[in-house]
Write a protein that holds these residues in place. Structure first.
Motif, PDB file in Angstrom:
ATOM      1  N   TRP A  41       3.494  -7.590  -1.344  1.00 19.78           N
ATOM      2  CA  TRP A  41       2.543  -6.487  -1.265  1.00 19.78           C
ATOM      3  C   TRP A  41       1.207  -6.968  -1.796  1.00 19.78           C
ATOM      4  N   LYS A 100      -3.086  -5.615  -2.401  1.00 18.22           N
ATOM      5  CA  LYS A 100      -4.060  -4.534  -2.416  1.00 18.22           C
ATOM      6  C   LYS A 100      -5.330  -5.024  -1.738  1.00 18.22           C
ATOM      7  N   SER A 145     -10.643  -2.311  -2.670  1.00 15.29           N
ATOM      8  CA  SER A 145     -10.167  -1.297  -3.599  1.00 15.29           C
ATOM      9  C   SER A 145     -10.845  -1.381  -4.964  1.00 15.29           C
ATOM     10  N   CYS A 184      -5.523   3.468  -4.446  1.00 16.12           N
ATOM     11  CA  CYS A 184      -5.475   2.330  -3.531  1.00 16.12           C
ATOM     12  C   CYS A 184      -4.197   2.359  -2.700  1.00 16.12           C
ATOM     13  N   GLU A 218      -1.525  -0.456  -0.676  1.00 16.03           N
ATOM     14  CA  GLU A 218      -1.117  -1.848  -0.579  1.00 16.03           C
ATOM     15  C   GLU A 218      -0.456  -2.044   0.769  1.00 16.03           C
ATOM     16  N   SER A 262      -0.367   2.424  -4.077  1.00 19.89           N
ATOM     17  CA  SER A 262      -0.213   1.472  -5.180  1.00 19.89           C
ATOM     18  C   SER A 262       0.257   2.143  -6.470  1.00 19.89           C
ATOM     19  N   ALA A 304       4.880   2.752  -6.202  1.00 13.75           N
ATOM     20  CA  ALA A 304       5.477   1.622  -5.486  1.00 13.75           C
ATOM     21  C   ALA A 304       6.860   1.924  -4.922  1.00 13.75           C
TER      22      ALA A 304
END
Length: 69
Positions: free
Chosen positions: A6, A8, A12, A18, A20, A33, A36
Motif C-alpha cells: 500500500w 499513499k 497527500s 488520505c 492509499e 489510510s 486500514a
C-alpha cells in the motif's frame, strides 16, 4: 489476497484525510489510510487509467443557472 505494498499519494502531504492504493495484476485497490482494515475498492486497471486521465484534464468551470422559475 494479502496486499503489502500500500502507498499513499505524494499529493497527500501530512494530512490525515488520505487514500492509499495498491496495484495487483487484476485491480487497483483503494482504501482509507485512517482505516486500514476498513472497506476497500477494487477498480479495473482501464477504469483507473480513465479516472486518472479525467483528474488530470482541466474541466470547464461550472456555471450556476440564474433561472429561478
Amino acid at each position: 489476497m494479502q496486499i503489502t505494498n500500500w502507498r499513499k499519494s505524494t499529493y497527500s502531504g501530512d494530512g490525515s484525510n488520505c487514500v492509499e492504493i495498491a496495484t495487483t495484476p487484476d485491480a487497483v485497490r483503494v482504501r482509507d489510510s485512517k482505516d486500514a482494515d476498513g472497506p476497500r475498492l477494487a477498480i479495473a486497471p482501464p477504469a483507473w487509467r480513465a479516472f486518472l486521465l479525467g483528474m488530470a484534464t482541466p474541466s470547464p468551470p461550472c456555471h450556476r443557472s440564474t433561472h429561478h422559475g
